[in-house]
Design a protein around this motif. Sequence first.
Motif, PDB file in Angstrom:
ATOM      1  N   LEU A   1       0.803  -1.226   0.000  1.00 18.04           N
ATOM      2  CA  LEU A   1       0.000   0.000   0.000  1.00 18.04           C
ATOM      3  C   LEU A   1       0.839   1.281   0.000  1.00 18.04           C
ATOM      4  O   LEU A   1       0.515   2.227  -0.721  1.00 18.04           O
ATOM      5  N   PRO A   2       1.924   1.352   0.763  1.00 17.50           N
ATOM      6  CA  PRO A   2       2.730   2.577   0.729  1.00 17.50           C
ATOM      7  C   PRO A   2       3.263   2.933  -0.659  1.00 17.50           C
ATOM      8  O   PRO A   2       3.543   4.102  -0.935  1.00 17.50           O
ATOM      9  N   LEU A   3       3.389   1.949  -1.545  1.00 22.05           N
ATOM     10  CA  LEU A   3       3.875   2.244  -2.895  1.00 22.05           C
ATOM     11  C   LEU A   3       2.928   3.194  -3.620  1.00 22.05           C
ATOM     12  O   LEU A   3       3.364   3.985  -4.466  1.00 22.05           O
ATOM     13  N   GLU A   4       1.652   3.134  -3.296  1.00 23.14           N
ATOM     14  CA  GLU A   4       0.664   4.035  -3.904  1.00 23.14           C
ATOM     15  C   GLU A   4       0.968   5.481  -3.557  1.00 23.14           C
ATOM     16  O   GLU A   4       0.807   6.367  -4.385  1.00 23.14           O
ATOM     17  N   PHE A   5       1.426   5.718  -2.336  1.00 17.79           N
ATOM     18  CA  PHE A   5       1.614   7.086  -1.855  1.00 17.79           C
ATOM     19  C   PHE A   5       3.074   7.538  -1.923  1.00 17.79           C
ATOM     20  O   PHE A   5       3.350   8.655  -2.353  1.00 17.79           O
ATOM     21  N   VAL A   6       3.992   6.673  -1.533  1.00 17.68           N
ATOM     22  CA  VAL A   6       5.404   7.052  -1.496  1.00 17.68           C
ATOM     23  C   VAL A   6       5.981   7.151  -2.912  1.00 17.68           C
ATOM     24  O   VAL A   6       6.643   8.126  -3.247  1.00 17.68           O
ATOM     25  N   LEU A   7       5.705   6.143  -3.724  1.00 17.34           N
ATOM     26  CA  LEU A   7       6.248   6.137  -5.089  1.00 17.34           C
ATOM     27  C   LEU A   7       5.218   6.563  -6.131  1.00 17.34           C
ATOM     28  O   LEU A   7       5.483   6.495  -7.325  1.00 17.34           O
ATOM     29  N   ARG A   8       4.057   6.968  -5.663  1.00 12.66           N
ATOM     30  CA  ARG A   8       2.982   7.436  -6.552  1.00 12.66           C
ATOM     31  C   ARG A   8       2.685   6.428  -7.668  1.00 12.66           C
ATOM     32  O   ARG A   8       2.694   6.760  -8.855  1.00 12.66           O
ATOM     33  N   ALA A   9       2.420   5.195  -7.253  1.00 14.73           N
ATOM     34  CA  ALA A   9       2.155   4.121  -8.219  1.00 14.73           C
ATOM     35  C   ALA A   9       0.855   4.352  -9.005  1.00 14.73           C
ATOM     36  O   ALA A   9       0.706   3.866 -10.111  1.00 14.73           O
ATOM     37  N   ARG A  10      -0.076   5.065  -8.418  1.00 10.34           N
ATOM     38  CA  ARG A  10      -1.348   5.430  -9.081  1.00 10.34           C
ATOM     39  C   ARG A  10      -2.158   4.204  -9.523  1.00 10.34           C
ATOM     40  O   ARG A  10      -2.805   4.240 -10.557  1.00 10.34           O
ATOM     41  N   VAL A  11      -2.125   3.148  -8.758  1.00 11.39           N
ATOM     42  CA  VAL A  11      -2.923   1.962  -9.078  1.00 11.39           C
ATOM     43  C   VAL A  11      -4.347   2.155  -8.577  1.00 11.39           C
ATOM     44  O   VAL A  11      -5.304   1.980  -9.320  1.00 11.39           O
ATOM     45  N   TYR A  12      -4.497   2.549  -7.315  1.00  9.45           N
ATOM     46  CA  TYR A  12      -5.837   2.744  -6.756  1.00  9.45           C
ATOM     47  C   TYR A  12      -6.539   3.954  -7.378  1.00  9.45           C
ATOM     48  O   TYR A  12      -7.760   3.973  -7.487  1.00  9.45           O
ATOM     49  N   ARG A  13      -5.773   4.951  -7.766  1.00 11.83           N
ATOM     50  CA  ARG A  13      -6.372   6.150  -8.385  1.00 11.83           C
ATOM     51  C   ARG A  13      -6.939   5.863  -9.767  1.00 11.83           C
ATOM     52  O   ARG A  13      -7.802   6.577 -10.246  1.00 11.83           O
ATOM     53  N   ARG A  14      -6.434   4.833 -10.409  1.00 14.94           N
ATOM     54  CA  ARG A  14      -6.943   4.452 -11.738  1.00 14.94           C
ATOM     55  C   ARG A  14      -7.882   3.256 -11.610  1.00 14.94           C
ATOM     56  O   ARG A  14      -7.758   2.257 -12.293  1.00 14.94           O
ATOM     57  N   TRP A  15      -8.881   3.388 -10.734  1.00 13.77           N
ATOM     58  CA  TRP A  15      -9.769   2.279 -10.430  1.00 13.77           C
ATOM     59  C   TRP A  15     -10.596   1.840 -11.622  1.00 13.77           C
ATOM     60  O   TRP A  15     -11.006   0.697 -11.708  1.00 13.77           O
ATOM     61  N   ARG A  16     -10.827   2.733 -12.588  1.00 11.19           N
ATOM     62  CA  ARG A  16     -11.583   2.335 -13.787  1.00 11.19           C
ATOM     63  C   ARG A  16     -10.797   1.338 -14.637  1.00 11.19           C
ATOM     64  O   ARG A  16     -11.387   0.558 -15.376  1.00 11.19           O
ATOM     65  N   LEU A  17      -9.502   1.377 -14.566  1.00 10.71           N
ATOM     66  CA  LEU A  17      -8.661   0.369 -15.217  1.00 10.71           C
ATOM     67  C   LEU A  17      -8.453  -0.842 -14.321  1.00 10.71           C
ATOM     68  O   LEU A  17      -8.358  -1.971 -14.802  1.00 10.71           O
ATOM     69  N   LEU A  18      -8.394  -0.613 -13.025  1.00  7.24           N
ATOM     70  CA  LEU A  18      -8.133  -1.681 -12.071  1.00  7.24           C
ATOM     71  C   LEU A  18      -9.303  -2.665 -11.967  1.00  7.24           C
ATOM     72  O   LEU A  18      -9.092  -3.878 -11.970  1.00  7.24           O
ATOM     73  N   LEU A  19     -10.514  -2.159 -11.892  1.00  5.83           N
ATOM     74  CA  LEU A  19     -11.677  -3.040 -11.695  1.00  5.83           C
ATOM     75  C   LEU A  19     -11.849  -4.087 -12.793  1.00  5.83           C
ATOM     76  O   LEU A  19     -12.029  -5.272 -12.474  1.00  5.83           O
ATOM     77  N   PRO A  20     -11.793  -3.728 -14.080  1.00  5.28           N
ATOM     78  CA  PRO A  20     -11.906  -4.775 -15.101  1.00  5.28           C
ATOM     79  C   PRO A  20     -10.772  -5.797 -15.042  1.00  5.28           C
ATOM     80  O   PRO A  20     -10.981  -6.984 -15.287  1.00  5.28           O
ATOM     81  N   THR A  21      -9.592  -5.337 -14.686  1.00 10.92           N
ATOM     82  CA  THR A  21      -8.451  -6.242 -14.557  1.00 10.92           C
ATOM     83  C   THR A  21      -8.710  -7.267 -13.454  1.00 10.92           C
ATOM     84  O   THR A  21      -8.516  -8.473 -13.655  1.00 10.92           O
ATOM     85  N   ILE A  22      -9.162  -6.793 -12.315  1.00  9.59           N
ATOM     86  CA  ILE A  22      -9.464  -7.678 -11.200  1.00  9.59           C
ATOM     87  C   ILE A  22     -10.613  -8.614 -11.552  1.00  9.59           C
ATOM     88  O   ILE A  22     -10.586  -9.806 -11.232  1.00  9.59           O
ATOM     89  N   LEU A  23     -11.615  -8.096 -12.233  1.00  7.12           N
ATOM     90  CA  LEU A  23     -12.768  -8.916 -12.613  1.00  7.12           C
ATOM     91  C   LEU A  23     -12.346 -10.081 -13.501  1.00  7.12           C
ATOM     92  O   LEU A  23     -12.785 -11.217 -13.301  1.00  7.12           O
ATOM     93  N   VAL A  24     -11.475  -9.828 -14.461  1.00  4.81           N
ATOM     94  CA  VAL A  24     -10.987 -10.893 -15.341  1.00  4.81           C
ATOM     95  C   VAL A  24     -10.233 -11.953 -14.533  1.00  4.81           C
ATOM     96  O   VAL A  24     -10.442 -13.153 -14.715  1.00  4.81           O
ATOM     97  N   VAL A  25      -9.375 -11.506 -13.614  1.00  4.55           N
ATOM     98  CA  VAL A  25      -8.608 -12.451 -12.789  1.00  4.55           C
ATOM     99  C   VAL A  25      -9.556 -13.297 -11.943  1.00  4.55           C
ATOM    100  O   VAL A  25      -9.417 -14.525 -11.884  1.00  4.55           O
TER     101      VAL A  25
END
Length: 114
Positions: free
Chosen positions: A18-42
Amino acid sequence: MTEFQYLLLMGACVAITLPLEFVLRARVYRRWRLLLPTILVVVLVFGLWDIVGIVREHWTYDSVSMTGVMFGPLPLEELVFFVVIPVAALLSYEGVGTVLQIARRRWADRRTKE
């Protein structure tokens, strides 16, 4: 406590990445519209894969380490795994990409100063 062992492990995976989202600005959670379909497929692909494996008795799960919450033959912990691990992998991938980008910039800056 042992019935939550698997869920605790998944919680640790979230806590570590989780800290990678904030410390390194991974922007995974912020791009939830891309994340949700990816998770759904998995979840769909590997969920079906696991269900077939369980029904055909190719594998089982240790009930001592599980809560006992089931979705058909699929344990809750396995569904949590299908969400947590891909998100942790994406966070790690984006974090490494950020670190490499910073390193490349610093290396380029050193070369231009010489």
